[in-house]
Design a protein around this motif. Structure first.
Motif, PDB file in Angstrom:
ATOM      1  N   PHE A   1      -5.655  -6.990  -1.600  1.00  0.00           N
ATOM      2  CA  PHE A   1      -5.096  -5.741  -2.122  1.00  0.00           C
ATOM      3  C   PHE A   1      -5.429  -5.581  -3.603  1.00  0.00           C
TER       4      PHE A   1
ATOM      5  N   TYR B   1      -7.774  -2.675  -5.256  1.00  0.00           N
ATOM      6  CA  TYR B   1      -7.189  -1.793  -6.265  1.00  0.00           C
ATOM      7  C   TYR B   1      -8.027  -1.810  -7.536  1.00  0.00           C
TER       8      TYR B   1
ATOM      9  N   ASP C   1      -3.321   2.745   5.335  1.00  0.00           N
ATOM     10  CA  ASP C   1      -3.877   1.777   4.391  1.00  0.00           C
ATOM     11  C   ASP C   1      -3.365   0.371   4.704  1.00  0.00           C
TER      12      ASP C   1
ATOM     13  N   LEU D   1      -5.598  -2.879   5.425  1.00  0.00           N
ATOM     14  CA  LEU D   1      -5.400  -4.116   4.676  1.00  0.00           C
ATOM     15  C   LEU D   1      -5.124  -5.287   5.620  1.00  0.00           C
TER      16      LEU D   1
ATOM     17  N   THR E   1       0.799  -1.230   0.000  1.00  0.00           N
ATOM     18  CA  THR E   1       0.000   0.000   0.000  1.00  0.00           C
ATOM     19  C   THR E   1       0.830   1.277   0.000  1.00  0.00           C
TER      20      THR E   1
END
Length: 168
Positions: free
Chosen positions: A67, A71, A30, A34, A25
């Motif tokens: 992740f 994204y 963040d 996560l 990240t």
């Protein structure tokens, strides 16, 4: 593995997962999010973990996939996160319409300029433009390779002069 053992193993893995989350990240907050999401997914799917396998690898896979999914979701939405105090998601796509008129004018001018070239320069230039190599052009036109290079150079130079209004 009992739930208590699984929870204990998860809590021991947080220290090794945190650097990986930061690497993904590039942000501590963040990374914490996560990590928390990864641990929640692992806990909610603990029955899918096969005892005797590598828990660390399983958690790394969950984190990496989480992740990537987050994204891709953010990219699909076309949004970015506003980092001001109110932290809203703002739609970053603009409602700009392009009619390509300028591109059509430029393309027409380019084609007109090419057509006005002398055939001596236009033919090798167009052959090169279509993907022929210098030696192939020389063979087909039965002229030396140096002459081919020179004629293409002159064609480019003349086109550059004729199309100078399009210089950036």
């Amino acid at each position: 593995m009992t739930t208590v053992d699984f929870n204990y193993s998860l809590s021991n893995m947080t220290k090794t997962l945190k650097p990986f989350a930061i690497k993904l990240t590039k942000d501590h907050d963040d990374a914490n999010d996560l990590l928390q999401e990864t641990l929640m997914k692992a806990y909610n799917n603990r029955e899918k973990f096969a005892e005797g396998t590598n828990l660390k690898a399983w958690l790394y896979t969950i984190m990496k996939n989480t992740f990537i999914t987050n994204y891709q979701r953010m990219v699909r939405r076309g949004t970015f996160i506003d980092t001001t105090d109110n932290l809203h998601f703002i739609n970053s796509t603009s409602t700009q319409i392009e009619n390509r008129a300028a591109g059509n004018f430029a393309l027409r001018d380019i084609n007109t300029s090419i057509e006005k070239l002398d055939d001596v320069y236009k033919i090798p230039f167009m052959m090169y433009f279509r993907g022929f190599k210098y030696h192939e052009i020389a063979d087909r036109l039965e002229i030396p390779i140096g002459t081919v290079k020179n004629r293409i150079h002159i064609a480019r130079k003349q086109l550059k002069e004729k199309l100078r209004t399009y210089r950036a």
